[in-house]
Structures are given as structure tokens and as C-alpha cells.
Scaffold this motif. Sequence first.
Motif, PDB file in Angstrom:
ATOM      1  N   GLU A 109      -2.519   9.337  -2.587  1.00  0.00           N
ATOM      2  CA  GLU A 109      -2.178   8.992  -3.684  1.00  0.00           C
ATOM      3  C   GLU A 109      -2.999   7.629  -4.327  1.00  0.00           C
ATOM      4  O   GLU A 109      -3.357   7.138  -3.375  1.00  0.00           O
ATOM      5  CB  GLU A 109      -0.673   8.693  -3.914  1.00  0.00           C
ATOM      6  N   ASN A 110      -2.994   7.240  -5.363  1.00  0.00           N
ATOM      7  CA  ASN A 110      -3.782   6.182  -5.922  1.00  0.00           C
ATOM      8  C   ASN A 110      -2.615   5.369  -6.767  1.00  0.00           C
ATOM      9  O   ASN A 110      -2.190   5.592  -7.762  1.00  0.00           O
ATOM     10  CB  ASN A 110      -4.984   6.684  -6.786  1.00  0.00           C
ATOM     11  N   ASN A 111      -2.251   4.420  -6.168  1.00  0.00           N
ATOM     12  CA  ASN A 111      -1.263   3.073  -6.877  1.00  0.00           C
ATOM     13  C   ASN A 111      -2.133   2.278  -7.717  1.00  0.00           C
ATOM     14  O   ASN A 111      -2.897   1.426  -7.139  1.00  0.00           O
ATOM     15  CB  ASN A 111      -0.625   2.552  -5.738  1.00  0.00           C
ATOM     16  N   PRO A 112      -2.074   2.529  -9.021  1.00  0.00           N
ATOM     17  CA  PRO A 112      -2.720   1.392  -9.984  1.00  0.00           C
ATOM     18  C   PRO A 112      -2.469   0.008 -10.013  1.00  0.00           C
ATOM     19  O   PRO A 112      -3.085  -0.997 -10.260  1.00  0.00           O
ATOM     20  CB  PRO A 112      -2.625   1.939 -11.468  1.00  0.00           C
ATOM     21  N   ASN A 113      -1.137  -0.287  -9.397  1.00  0.00           N
ATOM     22  CA  ASN A 113      -0.715  -1.681  -9.256  1.00  0.00           C
ATOM     23  C   ASN A 113      -0.090  -1.936  -7.667  1.00  0.00           C
ATOM     24  O   ASN A 113       0.942  -2.674  -7.654  1.00  0.00           O
ATOM     25  CB  ASN A 113       0.470  -1.857 -10.193  1.00  0.00           C
ATOM     26  N   GLY A 114      -0.962  -1.455  -6.684  1.00  0.00           N
ATOM     27  CA  GLY A 114      -0.153  -1.542  -5.218  1.00  0.00           C
ATOM     28  C   GLY A 114      -0.481  -2.872  -4.643  1.00  0.00           C
ATOM     29  O   GLY A 114      -1.161  -3.616  -5.230  1.00  0.00           O
ATOM     30  N   GLN A 115       0.336  -3.204  -3.641  1.00  0.00           N
ATOM     31  CA  GLN A 115       0.343  -4.444  -3.047  1.00  0.00           C
ATOM     32  C   GLN A 115      -1.093  -4.639  -2.447  1.00  0.00           C
ATOM     33  O   GLN A 115      -1.631  -3.710  -1.889  1.00  0.00           O
ATOM     34  CB  GLN A 115       1.466  -4.396  -1.900  1.00  0.00           C
ATOM     35  N   TRP A 116      -1.533  -5.910  -2.020  1.00  0.00           N
ATOM     36  CA  TRP A 116      -2.949  -6.047  -1.348  1.00  0.00           C
ATOM     37  C   TRP A 116      -3.033  -7.296  -0.720  1.00  0.00           C
ATOM     38  O   TRP A 116      -3.586  -7.440   0.395  1.00  0.00           O
ATOM     39  CB  TRP A 116      -3.862  -6.241  -2.306  1.00  0.00           C
ATOM     40  N   ALA A 117      -2.178  -8.353  -0.825  1.00  0.00           N
ATOM     41  CA  ALA A 117      -2.136  -9.784  -0.102  1.00  0.00           C
ATOM     42  C   ALA A 117      -1.909  -9.480   1.259  1.00  0.00           C
ATOM     43  O   ALA A 117      -2.521 -10.294   2.002  1.00  0.00           O
ATOM     44  CB  ALA A 117      -1.193 -10.539  -0.815  1.00  0.00           C
ATOM     45  N   TRP A 118      -0.967  -8.839   1.685  1.00  0.00           N
ATOM     46  CA  TRP A 118      -0.765  -8.751   3.171  1.00  0.00           C
ATOM     47  C   TRP A 118      -1.976  -8.240   4.009  1.00  0.00           C
ATOM     48  O   TRP A 118      -2.131  -8.404   5.189  1.00  0.00           O
ATOM     49  CB  TRP A 118       0.509  -7.846   3.497  1.00  0.00           C
ATOM     50  N   LEU A 119      -2.862  -7.418   3.521  1.00  0.00           N
ATOM     51  CA  LEU A 119      -3.955  -6.839   4.313  1.00  0.00           C
ATOM     52  C   LEU A 119      -5.170  -7.856   4.262  1.00  0.00           C
ATOM     53  O   LEU A 119      -5.688  -7.956   5.347  1.00  0.00           O
ATOM     54  CB  LEU A 119      -4.714  -5.639   3.339  1.00  0.00           C
ATOM     55  N   GLU A 120      -5.061  -8.765   3.308  1.00  0.00           N
ATOM     56  CA  GLU A 120      -6.036 -10.027   3.344  1.00  0.00           C
ATOM     57  C   GLU A 120      -5.507 -10.887   4.483  1.00  0.00           C
ATOM     58  O   GLU A 120      -6.349 -11.434   5.470  1.00  0.00           O
ATOM     59  CB  GLU A 120      -5.914 -10.900   2.220  1.00  0.00           C
ATOM     60  N   GLN A 121      -4.334 -11.280   4.477  1.00  0.00           N
ATOM     61  CA  GLN A 121      -3.569 -11.866   5.672  1.00  0.00           C
ATOM     62  C   GLN A 121      -4.012 -11.315   7.182  1.00  0.00           C
ATOM     63  O   GLN A 121      -4.135 -12.026   8.060  1.00  0.00           O
ATOM     64  CB  GLN A 121      -2.055 -12.112   5.670  1.00  0.00           C
ATOM     65  N   HIS A 122      -3.936 -10.053   7.431  1.00  0.00           N
ATOM     66  CA  HIS A 122      -4.182  -9.657   8.506  1.00  0.00           C
ATOM     67  C   HIS A 122      -5.547  -9.287   8.833  1.00  0.00           C
ATOM     68  O   HIS A 122      -5.847  -9.348  10.317  1.00  0.00           O
ATOM     69  CB  HIS A 122      -3.336  -8.238   8.563  1.00  0.00           C
ATOM     70  N   THR A 123      -6.555  -9.173   7.890  1.00  0.00           N
ATOM     71  CA  THR A 123      -7.946  -8.713   8.171  1.00  0.00           C
ATOM     72  C   THR A 123      -8.717  -9.774   7.703  1.00  0.00           C
ATOM     73  O   THR A 123      -9.834  -9.678   8.251  1.00  0.00           O
ATOM     74  CB  THR A 123      -8.267  -7.508   7.364  1.00  0.00           C
ATOM     75  N   GLY A 124      -8.484 -10.771   6.967  1.00  0.00           N
ATOM     76  CA  GLY A 124      -9.430 -11.794   6.405  1.00  0.00           C
ATOM     77  C   GLY A 124     -10.459 -11.254   5.318  1.00  0.00           C
ATOM     78  O   GLY A 124     -11.130 -11.925   4.855  1.00  0.00           O
ATOM     79  N   LEU A 125     -10.378  -9.987   4.948  1.00  0.00           N
ATOM     80  CA  LEU A 125     -11.001  -9.430   3.858  1.00  0.00           C
ATOM     81  C   LEU A 125     -10.647 -10.289   2.487  1.00  0.00           C
ATOM     82  O   LEU A 125      -9.506 -10.603   2.305  1.00  0.00           O
ATOM     83  CB  LEU A 125     -10.658  -7.882   3.374  1.00  0.00           C
ATOM     84  N   PRO A 126     -11.834 -10.572   1.812  1.00  0.00           N
ATOM     85  CA  PRO A 126     -11.718 -11.503   0.446  1.00  0.00           C
ATOM     86  C   PRO A 126     -11.212 -10.705  -0.620  1.00  0.00           C
ATOM     87  O   PRO A 126     -11.972 -10.837  -1.682  1.00  0.00           O
ATOM     88  CB  PRO A 126     -13.309 -11.646   0.439  1.00  0.00           C
ATOM     89  N   LEU A 127      -9.807 -10.081  -0.525  1.00  0.00           N
ATOM     90  CA  LEU A 127      -9.535  -9.468  -1.626  1.00  0.00           C
ATOM     91  C   LEU A 127      -8.875 -10.472  -2.837  1.00  0.00           C
ATOM     92  O   LEU A 127      -9.317  -9.983  -3.865  1.00  0.00           O
ATOM     93  CB  LEU A 127      -8.187  -8.825  -1.271  1.00  0.00           C
ATOM     94  N   THR A 128      -8.683 -11.755  -2.631  1.00  0.00           N
ATOM     95  CA  THR A 128      -8.419 -12.678  -3.572  1.00  0.00           C
ATOM     96  C   THR A 128      -9.520 -12.970  -4.241  1.00  0.00           C
ATOM     97  O   THR A 128      -9.562 -13.075  -5.587  1.00  0.00           O
ATOM     98  CB  THR A 128      -7.578 -13.839  -3.010  1.00  0.00           C
ATOM     99  N   SER A 129     -10.615 -13.120  -3.783  1.00  0.00           N
ATOM    100  CA  SER A 129     -11.846 -13.649  -4.409  1.00  0.00           C
ATOM    101  C   SER A 129     -12.546 -12.451  -5.303  1.00  0.00           C
ATOM    102  O   SER A 129     -12.984 -12.823  -6.298  1.00  0.00           O
ATOM    103  CB  SER A 129     -12.821 -14.061  -3.296  1.00  0.00           C
ATOM    104  N   ALA A 130     -12.268 -11.262  -4.846  1.00  0.00           N
ATOM    105  CA  ALA A 130     -12.728 -10.345  -5.462  1.00  0.00           C
ATOM    106  C   ALA A 130     -11.878  -9.978  -6.675  1.00  0.00           C
ATOM    107  O   ALA A 130     -12.286  -9.713  -7.855  1.00  0.00           O
ATOM    108  CB  ALA A 130     -12.781  -8.895  -4.751  1.00  0.00           C
ATOM    109  N   LEU A 131     -10.575 -10.088  -6.853  1.00  0.00           N
ATOM    110  CA  LEU A 131      -9.904 -10.023  -7.843  1.00  0.00           C
ATOM    111  C   LEU A 131     -10.212 -11.256  -8.999  1.00  0.00           C
ATOM    112  O   LEU A 131     -10.372 -11.071 -10.138  1.00  0.00           O
ATOM    113  CB  LEU A 131      -8.266 -10.347  -7.463  1.00  0.00           C
ATOM    114  N   VAL A 132     -10.427 -12.595  -8.472  1.00  0.00           N
ATOM    115  CA  VAL A 132     -10.836 -13.917  -9.195  1.00  0.00           C
ATOM    116  C   VAL A 132     -11.992 -13.245 -10.011  1.00  0.00           C
ATOM    117  O   VAL A 132     -12.314 -13.697 -11.321  1.00  0.00           O
ATOM    118  CB  VAL A 132     -11.039 -14.769  -8.323  1.00  0.00           C
TER     119      VAL A 132
END
Length: 277
Positions: A244-267
Motif C-alpha cells: 500500500e501507499n500512504n500519502p501522509n504516512g509517518q516518517w520521522a522515526w525512520l530518520e531517528q533510527h537510520t540517520g537518513l535525511p528525510l527532514t532535509s528532503a522535505l524542506v
Amino acid sequence: MTAELAGTGRRWIGSLQDGHRDTDLSSVSAAWWRKPSDYGSRDGTEQAWMTAEAEFGLGGLLAALPDVRWINHPHRNRLADDKPRQLSLAAKAGLAVPAALITNDPVAARIFVARQTNGAVYKPLRGGPRTPEGDRLLLHTELVTVDQINDGVRTTTHLFQERVPCAFSVRVTSIGDRVFAVRIDTQDSEILDWRADHDRLSYSPIEIPAEAAAGLAALNRELGLVYSASDWIVTPDGTWTFLENNPNGQWAWLEQHTGLPLTSALVDALTIRRTTT
């Protein structure tokens, strides 16, 4: 909120006010539609009418603003949340998807479940319902057997799918043209839905295969999504199966566990205006 349809171009002119700021509508160049709170209680005829007026007034006004970079446009979110449409478009995009049945007929459900070699699961078509207090109930994917299906199925539509053998799960966060895939492992091999074992999960970044990435990009284009959080199962033979594909799914916890730059990509997606040629 006050807005007037005025001027020679008949544009909405006005402002949004809250306890912190007064925002001129003409200054809005980007918007993040991030799980807005409900418009109030839907109890009672008058309250339901007031809620609907606020939803279509404020929500409609925001959706009508021109030249705004959305993550994601609320109308796109609503259409993209349609799971039957998602699955058919994912298959059209070349992605592997589980066999599925939507029905309120218990006989059809039993026949479908009986013919699934690896078993079958039941999953909700949308997120869980809200309690009278406004709390959201979380419904997990569950195994279902033929003898569990009774006439209660007639009360509403249900989604049944084949059980896909799972080596591990993957959450793929797509932000613009950037894709971040995270492998999710559980300590209990019997867990079907990793959300049911949240405190004991382990995470690691993983590369998404080119074919799966291309299919997901095509799906997001068709759905009109800048951002999506998609769930996958990787089978023991290495097949990436789209769930499935969630158009508004959670993401921040993945950055906390992996260090992937999700916040920067959103900005970047909200602030960098891309030119077209």
C-alpha cells in the motif's frame, strides 16, 4: 479566517489568523498538509453541518490557492488514499501486488481464502475508526481462515488478500524525486504486521531495486503525490511486493533510527522551486 473573491482576476484575497500569526493568503508559496486535526465533533445535526461547512470552506479555500507547492495537495491525498485504486494502478505500473478480494459476501470470501496456497489475511481499507473521544484505533493485518468467516461479513465491505511469504518488510519514503528505503526486521517471525511489534523492530537502509523504484515513481505520478510512504514485503526469493501507499504516512522515526535525511528532503521539496524547460 477572512477571504474575498475579488479583483479583476477574481482571486481569493484575505488572511488566515491563529494565536501565533496572521498570514496573508497571497504570501503562501508552499503548504504541508500534515494530518490536520478534525474540524470538531460530528455529533448532532447542527454540529455536523458546522463541521462540514468548516471543512469545505477552510479546506476548499486552501486547496484553491494558486501556485502553491503542496506536500501533498489535499485533493490528491484524498484520492490517493483509495486502496482499491492504489492496487490496480500499482499493478498497471508493473509492481508485484498480492491477489485481493473486496466483498461483503461470506461465500465469496470463503472461496477466496480457501484457494490461497500460503493462507490469507484481512486488512482494513482505511485507517482504524475513531472512538467517541476522538482517538484513532489501530487495526492490524490479521490471518484469516475459512472457518472464521461468518455472516457478519455482510455488514460492510472487507478486503482479503493472499498472504505473501515474508523475508523482511520495507518502508519506502518518496519525497519528490528522492527515494529512501528502510528494511524493517521483527524478532517474531509470526508477526504479520510490524506495527504490532513496534518496540522490538530493527531498521537498516536498503537499496530499492530499479524496477520497483520505477514502478513506484510511475504510481506516484499517476496519483499526483510529491510525498508518499509505501509498504512492501520482500519474499524469500527476493521479490519486492507492493502492499500500500500512504500519502501522509509517518516518517520521522525512520530518520531517528537510520540517520537518513528525510527532514532535509522535505524542506527542499517545499522550498526549492524547480524550473521547467
